[in-house]
Design an enzyme around this catalytic site. Structure first.
Site, PDB file in Angstrom:
ATOM      1  N   GLY A  11       0.900  -1.169   0.011  1.00  0.00           N
ATOM      2  CA  GLY A  11       0.153  -0.044  -0.148  1.00  0.00           C
ATOM      3  C   GLY A  11       0.931   1.239   0.046  1.00  0.00           C
ATOM      4  O   GLY A  11       1.973   1.198   0.642  1.00  0.00           O
ATOM      5  N   ARG A  72       0.308  -5.675  -6.366  1.00  0.00           N
ATOM      6  CA  ARG A  72       0.571  -6.875  -5.818  1.00  0.00           C
ATOM      7  C   ARG A  72       0.926  -7.853  -7.188  1.00  0.00           C
ATOM      8  O   ARG A  72       0.706  -7.609  -8.148  1.00  0.00           O
ATOM      9  CB  ARG A  72      -0.666  -7.425  -5.481  1.00  0.00           C
ATOM     10  CG  ARG A  72      -1.509  -6.375  -4.375  1.00  0.00           C
ATOM     11  CD  ARG A  72      -0.754  -6.175  -3.057  1.00  0.00           C
ATOM     12  NE  ARG A  72      -1.586  -5.555  -2.093  1.00  0.00           N
ATOM     13  CZ  ARG A  72      -1.215  -5.107  -1.084  1.00  0.00           C
ATOM     14  NH1 ARG A  72       0.156  -5.333  -0.609  1.00  0.00           N
ATOM     15  NH2 ARG A  72      -1.802  -4.285  -0.270  1.00  0.00           N
ATOM     16  N   ASP A 103       5.570  -5.130   5.831  1.00  0.00           N
ATOM     17  CA  ASP A 103       6.312  -6.536   6.191  1.00  0.00           C
ATOM     18  C   ASP A 103       5.984  -7.353   4.898  1.00  0.00           C
ATOM     19  O   ASP A 103       6.977  -8.281   4.702  1.00  0.00           O
ATOM     20  CB  ASP A 103       5.533  -7.264   7.375  1.00  0.00           C
ATOM     21  CG  ASP A 103       3.918  -7.122   7.326  1.00  0.00           C
ATOM     22  OD1 ASP A 103       3.313  -6.944   6.317  1.00  0.00           O
ATOM     23  OD2 ASP A 103       3.440  -7.479   8.381  1.00  0.00           O
ATOM     24  N   THR A 125       4.655   2.302   5.673  1.00  0.00           N
ATOM     25  CA  THR A 125       3.108   2.092   5.799  1.00  0.00           C
ATOM     26  C   THR A 125       2.374   2.681   6.938  1.00  0.00           C
ATOM     27  O   THR A 125       2.987   2.939   7.767  1.00  0.00           O
ATOM     28  CB  THR A 125       3.044   0.538   6.226  1.00  0.00           C
ATOM     29  OG1 THR A 125       1.557   0.027   6.662  1.00  0.00           O
ATOM     30  CG2 THR A 125       4.032   0.142   7.286  1.00  0.00           C
ATOM     31  N   ASP A 127       0.299   2.269   9.014  1.00  0.00           N
ATOM     32  CA  ASP A 127      -0.338   1.275   9.583  1.00  0.00           C
ATOM     33  C   ASP A 127       0.588   1.399  11.082  1.00  0.00           C
ATOM     34  O   ASP A 127       0.260   0.879  12.285  1.00  0.00           O
ATOM     35  CB  ASP A 127      -0.558  -0.267   9.372  1.00  0.00           C
ATOM     36  CG  ASP A 127      -1.490  -0.182   8.451  1.00  0.00           C
ATOM     37  OD1 ASP A 127      -2.426   0.674   8.118  1.00  0.00           O
ATOM     38  OD2 ASP A 127      -1.421  -1.340   7.598  1.00  0.00           O
ATOM     39  N   ASP A 129       2.976  -0.826  12.048  1.00  0.00           N
ATOM     40  CA  ASP A 129       2.848  -2.130  12.639  1.00  0.00           C
ATOM     41  C   ASP A 129       4.111  -3.016  12.371  1.00  0.00           C
ATOM     42  O   ASP A 129       3.791  -4.275  12.352  1.00  0.00           O
ATOM     43  CB  ASP A 129       1.436  -2.729  12.157  1.00  0.00           C
ATOM     44  CG  ASP A 129       1.594  -3.019  10.711  1.00  0.00           C
ATOM     45  OD1 ASP A 129       2.453  -2.349   9.766  1.00  0.00           O
ATOM     46  OD2 ASP A 129       0.905  -3.555  10.065  1.00  0.00           O
ATOM     47  N   ARG A 171      -5.294  -1.763   9.579  1.00  0.00           N
ATOM     48  CA  ARG A 171      -5.062  -3.251   9.482  1.00  0.00           C
ATOM     49  C   ARG A 171      -5.391  -3.678  10.696  1.00  0.00           C
ATOM     50  O   ARG A 171      -6.362  -3.462  11.095  1.00  0.00           O
ATOM     51  CB  ARG A 171      -3.740  -3.351   8.827  1.00  0.00           C
ATOM     52  CG  ARG A 171      -3.877  -4.800   8.331  1.00  0.00           C
ATOM     53  CD  ARG A 171      -2.628  -5.193   7.180  1.00  0.00           C
ATOM     54  NE  ARG A 171      -1.549  -4.804   7.954  1.00  0.00           N
ATOM     55  CZ  ARG A 171      -0.358  -5.714   7.379  1.00  0.00           C
ATOM     56  NH1 ARG A 171      -0.362  -6.220   6.329  1.00  0.00           N
ATOM     57  NH2 ARG A 171       0.962  -5.388   7.998  1.00  0.00           N
TER      58      ARG A 171
END
Length: 319
Positions: A11, A72, A103, A125, A127, A129, A171
């Site tokens: 993303g 992707r 990741d 990202t 996120d 995360d 997410r």
């Protein structure tokens, strides 16, 4: 090492273009030829490399998204796809690769590194995360985007005496919800790391109404569930008009904040320096205010945990 390449994967996140700019300009400064890979790992398999110079990264520092595009690629998950990518790099004489992504992107970079391609990761990202770093590129901008939206929604909530449920991205991580909710003074923040009982959320809304509050704001991380369902339950149980807003991909776009520009610039330059110094198979990160590098295996093995002291503080202030 004479030639390196940079790609963005997964993303998009505000600050990716800033990182690309830093990689290209630092690479040129270090005497390297730098190439951009179009369309992530899909472009790597296709050998879609473009030479990058100072002009090619001019006026991109402030732009959201990624000029190299991202997509992707299921083929790259296969051994055959990875072999194609490695062959394309060899044919182009490229011996170093910098991957900006999350990741999943680092899993691909780690596989390439294990097969002889010197790879470095830059965490990009919204996120926030990824283990091995306190910060990922794009997070600060996403939080401020969400915060601005919540502030505007609060104006409407106050004017019409409504309860608003606002679903934010992230997410399976609650960082965006926690930071945006805390800074917006939300009555409840629902995150995957500490899912509030719906009874507690309803109780907070009702207690606020008894004290004369005209509105309530509930921020929900997408990893918890659907904001629409939570809003429906709150309205049914309290009788208060409840509106739901899903911010969605609105949070991924926009010009990166000053902090995201600074971090992505520093991380991009650091990635180049590591390759020049013969270090590979690592991810650049930020820990305790210092740039560090962590082996891919370590960054991918452990799950990043949220600082729950901030969550507890938010709860104590929204009684």
């Amino acid at each position: 090492m004479k030639k390196i390449a940079v790609l963005t994967s997964g993303g998009d996140a505000p600050g990716m273009n800033t990182a690309i700019r830093a990689v290209v300009r630092r690479g040129i400064f270090k005497g390297l030829d730098v190439y951009g890979v179009q369309n992530g790992y899909k472009g790597l398999i296709a050998g879609d490399f473009i030479p990058m110079d100072f002009k090619s990264v001019g006026d991109i520092l402030h732009r959201g998204g990624t000029i190299l595009q991202s997509t992707r690629c299921d083929e790259f998950r296969t051994e055959e796809g990875q072999k194609k990518a490695i062959e394309q790099l060899k044919n182009a004489g490229i011996s170093g690769l910098i991957v900006v992504g999350g990741d999943g992107s680092f899993q691909g970079a780690n596989k390439l590194n294990a097969q002889g391609v010197a790879a470095i990761g830059i965490p990009g990202t919204i996120d926030n995360d990824i283990s091995g770093t306190d910060y990922t590129i794009g997070f600060d901008t996403a939080v401020n985007t969400a915060l601005d939206a919540i502030d505007k929604i609060r104006d409407t909530a106050s004017s019409h005496e409504r309860t608003y449920v606002i679903e934010v991205m992230g997410r399976n991580a609650g960082d965006i919800a926690l930071w945006a909710g805390m800074c917006a003074g939300a009555e409840s923040i629902i995150i995957p790391e500490a899912i509030d009982d719906i009874e507690d959320v309803i109780d907070r809304v009702q207690r606020g109404a008894k004290r004369g509050k005209k509105h309530s704001i509930i921020v929900v991380a997408e990893g918890v569930g659907k904001g629409d369902e939570i809003g429906k339950v709150i309205e049914e149980r309290t009788g208060f008009e409840t509106k739901v807003t899903i911010l969605g991909h609105f949070q991924r776009g926009g010009s990166p904040s000053a902090y995201d520009r600074m971090m992505s610039t520093q991380m991009g330059a650091k990635a180049v320096d590591l390759l020049v110094d013969g270090i590979a198979g690592v991810m650049v990160g930020l820990r305790n205010g210092q740039l560090v590098h962590t082996p891919f295996e370590e960054a991918l093995q452990y799950k990043r945990t949220l600082d729950m002291t901030t969550y507890d503080l938010a709860r104590s202030l929204s009684i």
